[in-house]
Design a protein around this motif. Structure first.
Motif, short mmCIF file in Angstrom:
data_model
loop_
_atom_site.label_atom_id
_atom_site.label_comp_id
_atom_site.label_asym_id
_atom_site.label_seq_id
_atom_site.Cartn_x
_atom_site.Cartn_y
_atom_site.Cartn_z
N MET A 1 46.05 51.23 -17.34
CA MET A 1 46.40 50.52 -16.11
C MET A 1 46.22 49.02 -16.31
O MET A 1 45.15 48.57 -16.72
N ARG A 2 47.27 48.26 -16.04
CA ARG A 2 47.16 46.80 -16.02
C ARG A 2 47.13 46.34 -14.57
O ARG A 2 47.88 46.86 -13.73
N LEU A 3 46.29 45.39 -14.28
CA LEU A 3 46.19 44.81 -12.95
C LEU A 3 46.58 43.34 -12.99
O LEU A 3 46.21 42.62 -13.93
N ARG A 302 45.78 54.19 -8.40
CA ARG A 302 46.26 55.17 -9.38
C ARG A 302 47.35 56.06 -8.78
O ARG A 302 48.35 56.37 -9.44
N ASP A 303 47.17 56.45 -7.53
CA ASP A 303 48.18 57.29 -6.86
C ASP A 303 49.50 56.54 -6.70
O ASP A 303 50.58 57.11 -6.90
N ASP A 311 52.88 51.28 -14.86
CA ASP A 311 51.57 51.18 -15.50
C ASP A 311 50.92 49.82 -15.24
O ASP A 311 49.94 49.46 -15.87
N GLU A 312 51.51 49.07 -14.30
CA GLU A 312 50.91 47.80 -13.88
C GLU A 312 51.04 47.70 -12.36
O GLU A 312 52.08 48.02 -11.79
N VAL A 313 49.97 47.25 -11.72
CA VAL A 313 49.96 47.04 -10.27
C VAL A 313 49.51 45.61 -10.00
O VAL A 313 48.50 45.15 -10.55
N MET A 314 50.28 44.91 -9.17
CA MET A 314 49.93 43.54 -8.79
C MET A 314 49.38 43.57 -7.38
O MET A 314 50.08 43.95 -6.43
N LEU A 344 38.94 49.84 -12.79
CA LEU A 344 40.25 50.08 -13.43
C LEU A 344 40.47 49.32 -14.74
O LEU A 344 41.40 49.66 -15.48
N LEU A 345 39.68 48.30 -15.02
CA LEU A 345 39.90 47.53 -16.24
C LEU A 345 38.82 47.78 -17.28
O LEU A 345 37.70 48.13 -16.94
#
Length: 345
Positions: A1-3, A302-303, A311-314, A344-345
């Motif tokens: 997961m990338r944030l 994640r959901d 695979d990335e959420v901003m 998450l990181l």
């Protein structure tokens, strides 16, 4: 997961513009330290709650105060600007911070019609620019490149460049909140982001159209996208909800055409009676956001990533502050990033 982080540089009722900028610099440094992938700033105009009026200026400030995080626009509203001006600004940013600059471009004005007119000037551009938007995208990309653009003029082949000696170029992203942008990004083979944090609906359809119609290009060999979402995270669910409330009030005002104000402090938001017209909008905004304890928020992210296949959420950290907070800080926003990073990181 990338944030990653989206920042509108919100201005609270206890802040000046300078205070809000100081809080944003601190927030970007937190994101840089914690390992977030990118930090984007928006373009909005003539809004009491938003200090992000000029993405390239903000990116230049943040570049001087961060070390490794990618910096970009989320986005530059291209109808407000000449393509050459945008290309020059971002070519300079890339030269100053090579390999760290994203150029996210949008088609909306980011303001009301009166403000749009003032931005463009009396002899400025008009609605035909919407028709020319695809060409303007191509122009910006070409102008930032080492070869520039060849312009046919009498008796010579004139070369126009945004910068004299480009060795690298910003990465271009197309932003949108409608199917138009999804189709255009796919046709041009550009990375694409749908404004899930703002639109709320249509995300799945837009991403499906983008992925199914995608044409490989020099910009991207396969579809590239991520998800944007508003977020407020705290040690308790109750506190996360309280910090989110001022943003929900602001968005409800925006959607119902009420006069806009700076972002309320938590105590002021809690004391306001809810107007029947806005109650449903506030509840809908709450359901759309990531809000809760670190564990709850991580599960929600994640959901969302699984639901939309990214695979990335901003995250747009929208937590406000309580009375007595140092105006040059945004502890609720920083806390949101810190707690998400731990999970998450």
């Amino acid at each position: 997961m990338r944030l990653s982080v989206l920042d509108l540089v919100p201005v609270r009722t206890d802040q000046s513009t300078g205070d809000a900028l100081a809080a944003t610099v601190s927030l970007a440094q937190v994101a840089d330290r914690l390992g977030f992938t990118r930090y984007w700033v928006a373009e909005h105009h003539n809004m009491p709650a938003v200090a992000a009026t000029s993405p390239p200026v903000l990116i230049g400030i943040l570049g001087a105060h961060t070390e490794r995080i990618r910096l970009g626009s989320g986005g530059v509203m291209l109808p407000n600007h000449a393509p050459l001006a945008v290309a020059e600004q971002f070519a300079l940013l890339e030269a100053a911070s090579p390999g760290r600059i994203d150029l996210g471009i949008g088609r909306a004005p980011g303001s009301d019609p009166v403000t749009s007119m003032a931005l463009r000037g009396a002899a400025g551009r008009d609605d035909t620019d919407i028709e020319n938007f695809p060409q303007y995208l191509d122009d910006v990309v070409a102008l930032m490149g080492a070869g520039g653009v060849r312009v046919a003029v009498p008796r010579q082949n004139y070369v126009l460049k945004a910068t004299p000696a480009a060795t690298s170029e910003p990465r271009m992203w197309l932003l949108g909140s409608s199917m138009y942008s999804a189709h255009l990004a796919a046709a041009k083979g550009l990375p694409y982001v749908f404004a899930h944090h703002f639109a709320g609906r249509g995300t799945a359809e837009a991403l499906e159209a983008y992925r199914s119609e995608f044409q490989p290009s020099e910009a991207a060999s396969e579809p590239v996208t991520f998800l944007t979402v508003n977020a407020s995270v705290a040690e308790t669910e109750q506190e996360a909800e309280a910090l989110l409330l001022p943003n929900l009030h602001l968005m409800a005002k925006l959607r119902t055409g009420q006069p806009l104000t700076a972002v309320e402090l938590v105590e002021d938001a809690e004391a306001l009676p809810l107007h029947p017209q806005t109650t449903g909008l506030i509840e809908a905004g709450r359901r759309q956001a990531v809000v809760g304890t670190p564990d709850q928020a991580a599960t929600q992210i994640r959901d969302l990533a699984a639901e939309f296949g990214v695979d990335e959420v901003m995250v747009n950290p929208v937590a406000s502050a309580r009375r007595g907070t140092d105006p040059r800080t945004a502890p609720g926003r920083e806390q949101t990033l810190e707690l998400l990073a731990k999970e998450l990181l």
